[in-house]
Scaffold this motif. Structure first.
Motif, PDB file in Angstrom:
ATOM      1  N   PRO A 311      36.847  25.325 -27.951  1.00 34.94           N
ATOM      2  CA  PRO A 311      36.381  24.507 -27.085  1.00 34.94           C
ATOM      3  C   PRO A 311      36.921  24.224 -26.119  1.00 34.94           C
ATOM      4  O   PRO A 311      37.512  23.159 -26.245  1.00 34.94           O
ATOM      5  N   VAL A 312      36.260  24.037 -25.051  1.00 43.60           N
ATOM      6  CA  VAL A 312      36.598  22.598 -23.474  1.00 43.60           C
ATOM      7  C   VAL A 312      35.941  21.760 -23.715  1.00 43.60           C
ATOM      8  O   VAL A 312      34.857  21.733 -23.353  1.00 43.60           O
ATOM      9  N   PRO A 313      37.434  20.875 -24.038  1.00 44.87           N
ATOM     10  CA  PRO A 313      36.688  18.560 -24.178  1.00 44.87           C
ATOM     11  C   PRO A 313      35.633  18.609 -23.231  1.00 44.87           C
ATOM     12  O   PRO A 313      36.265  18.649 -21.596  1.00 44.87           O
ATOM     13  N   ALA A 314      33.783  18.354 -23.256  1.00 43.71           N
ATOM     14  CA  ALA A 314      33.561  18.262 -22.074  1.00 43.71           C
ATOM     15  C   ALA A 314      33.908  16.890 -20.427  1.00 43.71           C
ATOM     16  O   ALA A 314      33.974  16.711 -20.136  1.00 43.71           O
ATOM     17  N   ASP A 315      34.066  15.749 -22.255  1.00 42.87           N
ATOM     18  CA  ASP A 315      34.955  14.689 -21.125  1.00 42.87           C
ATOM     19  C   ASP A 315      36.439  14.737 -20.833  1.00 42.87           C
ATOM     20  O   ASP A 315      36.749  14.461 -20.322  1.00 42.87           O
ATOM     21  N   GLN A 316      37.397  16.102 -20.560  1.00 44.20           N
ATOM     22  CA  GLN A 316      38.519  15.741 -20.099  1.00 44.20           C
ATOM     23  C   GLN A 316      38.563  16.820 -18.305  1.00 44.20           C
ATOM     24  O   GLN A 316      37.749  17.758 -18.791  1.00 44.20           O
ATOM     25  N   ASP A 317      39.718  16.613 -17.505  1.00 40.10           N
ATOM     26  CA  ASP A 317      39.809  17.227 -16.287  1.00 40.10           C
ATOM     27  C   ASP A 317      41.055  17.740 -17.415  1.00 40.10           C
ATOM     28  O   ASP A 317      42.036  17.739 -17.329  1.00 40.10           O
ATOM     29  N   ALA A 318      39.923  19.547 -17.134  1.00 39.58           N
ATOM     30  CA  ALA A 318      41.684  19.980 -17.391  1.00 39.58           C
ATOM     31  C   ALA A 318      42.420  21.213 -16.511  1.00 39.58           C
ATOM     32  O   ALA A 318      43.185  21.664 -16.808  1.00 39.58           O
ATOM     33  N   ARG A 319      41.758  20.586 -15.718  1.00 38.61           N
ATOM     34  CA  ARG A 319      43.082  20.458 -14.445  1.00 38.61           C
ATOM     35  C   ARG A 319      44.010  19.890 -14.764  1.00 38.61           C
ATOM     36  O   ARG A 319      45.536  20.234 -13.838  1.00 38.61           O
ATOM     37  N   LEU A 320      43.815  18.193 -15.866  1.00 39.85           N
ATOM     38  CA  LEU A 320      45.547  18.213 -15.602  1.00 39.85           C
ATOM     39  C   LEU A 320      45.375  18.121 -16.759  1.00 39.85           C
ATOM     40  O   LEU A 320      46.865  17.627 -17.662  1.00 39.85           O
ATOM     41  N   ASN A 321      45.461  19.566 -17.848  1.00 39.93           N
ATOM     42  CA  ASN A 321      45.833  19.640 -18.368  1.00 39.93           C
ATOM     43  C   ASN A 321      47.537  20.263 -19.301  1.00 39.93           C
ATOM     44  O   ASN A 321      48.451  19.436 -19.821  1.00 39.93           O
ATOM     45  N   ASN A 322      47.446  20.756 -18.173  1.00 38.51           N
ATOM     46  CA  ASN A 322      49.536  21.086 -17.569  1.00 38.51           C
ATOM     47  C   ASN A 322      50.196  19.857 -17.583  1.00 38.51           C
ATOM     48  O   ASN A 322      51.115  19.512 -17.811  1.00 38.51           O
ATOM     49  N   VAL A 323      49.695  19.070 -16.491  1.00 31.15           N
ATOM     50  CA  VAL A 323      50.170  18.235 -15.834  1.00 31.15           C
ATOM     51  C   VAL A 323      50.477  16.976 -17.258  1.00 31.15           C
ATOM     52  O   VAL A 323      51.792  16.584 -16.863  1.00 31.15           O
ATOM     53  N   LEU A 324      49.636  16.988 -17.774  1.00 30.07           N
ATOM     54  CA  LEU A 324      50.235  16.087 -18.697  1.00 30.07           C
ATOM     55  C   LEU A 324      50.967  16.700 -19.708  1.00 30.07           C
ATOM     56  O   LEU A 324      51.316  15.372 -20.338  1.00 30.07           O
TER      57      LEU A 324
END
Length: 342
Positions: A311-324
């Motif tokens: 599941p995709v965590p609702a409290d995270q900005d998924a746009r930042l997954n790659n850059v982090l």
């Protein structure tokens, strides 16, 4: 020496130093002289979006969208990488560095562009860059951005590193090093599929397609044109889709049914691509959804992609997954652990 990461996407440009992050629309525009540049209300000032880069004075992001007469926004890979990627990438890095600080940088490219363009992208970013930075009052500051090393990696692996590594670049989640993981990274223009088998890249199970979230945006824009006679630029739909409606020439249009239909169709297309590509990889342990597109399509993809989908965590900005993940990988590679509390 500082370790930074930038994700120069077709829809948004994202950057981080591990402590702070920023994201802005991937739009470059000519810098027009403003008769009145201050914010109308106190406290509404935004980050610097006006720069002199490579001999040109430009606006980027939302400032370019609202203020530039000539705006550059493209989904053509060759044009994007040759004309806009360097400007967007450097502009995104400026807030995180002091004058002449040496920087080691990690960035990424979609799998379909990685082999052909990674050297050119790295060469465009490495070196010393003289940049003029303007604040909201129009005052100019000179800054030298010194990028001493660049690593370019396949884009979806950023999401995997974000799950696998901690902020010091150490392995913190052992399951991702011992299992076979599939990544579906839905960006604005592309959808990347990648497999890491015990951290080893699988060429067979990895590819890019054109099934980015822009396909759904394009379908919504075309439906709006039929209703209103106005062709809405794709980048002007971001906020409207989140809000659920858009006002065109004084008339409010409900986007709910259009969004549901467009997202459902795109999710079906992506699920079909994933199931076909990974037909022989029935031993995938876990599938990770990533990217801003992955987050919004997650409810529509549920049950359509064969396998266990995290599941995709609702409290995270998924746009930042790659850059982090890029930033964590930089700490892993260069051994410069940067604790968030430092």
């Amino acid at each position: 020496m500082r370790i930074l990461a930038v994700d120069i996407g077709f829809g948004y440009c994202k950057a981080t130093d591990g402590r702070r992050s920023q994201a802005f629309k991937s739009i470059v525009g000519e810098a027009n002289p403003a008769a009145y540049s201050e914010s109308l209300l106190p406290g509404q000032e935004q980050a610097a979006r006006h720069f002199d880069i490579g001999g040109e004075s430009v606006f980027v992001g939302e400032l370019a969208e609202t203020q530039s007469r000539g705006r550059g926004f493209t989904l053509d890979p060759a044009q994007f990488l040759s004309q806009y990627a360097k400007t967007l990438g450097l502009a995104a890095l400026v807030p995180f560095v002091d004058h002449s600080d040496p920087v080691r940088l990690v960035t990424g490219l979609p799998i379909s562009l990685f082999r052909r363009h990674r050297e050119a992208l790295a060469n465009s970013l490495i070196g010393r860059h003289q940049i003029g930075v303007y604040n909201a009052a129009g005052q100019r500051e000179e800054k030298t951005l010194y990028v001493e090393k660049v690593r370019v990696i396949p884009q979806p692996f950023g999401s995997l590193y974000n799950l696998m590594l901690d902020s010091a670049g150490r392995v913190s989640q052992q399951r991702y090093t011992s299992e076979k993981i599939g990544v579906i990274d839905v960006g604005f223009r592309t959808c990347d599929f990648a497999i890491a088998d015990k951290t080893r890249y699988s060429e067979r199970g990895s590819q890019s397609t054109d099934s980015g979230i822009c396909l759904a945006y394009d379908a919504i824009a075309n439906a709006l044109r039929e209703k209103s006679g106005v062709q809405v630029e794709l980048y002007r739909l971001y906020e409207a889709i989140n809000a659920g409606s858009i006002k065109i020439r004084g008339e409010r249009h409900d986007l709910g049914p259009l969004v549901q239909r467009a997202f459902s169709q795109l999710a079906g297309r992506i699920a079909t691509e994933a199931n076909r590509l990974w037909a022989e990889d029935w031993d995938i342990d876990t599938i990770v959804l990533s990217g801003g597109g992955g987050a919004v399509l997650a409810p529509y993809l549920k049950g359509q992609v064969a396998g266990e989908v995290l599941p995709v965590p609702a409290d995270q900005d998924a746009r930042l997954n790659n850059v982090l993940g890029y930033w964590k990988y930089g700490n892993h590679v260069w051994g410069q652990a940067q604790a968030l509390s430092a």
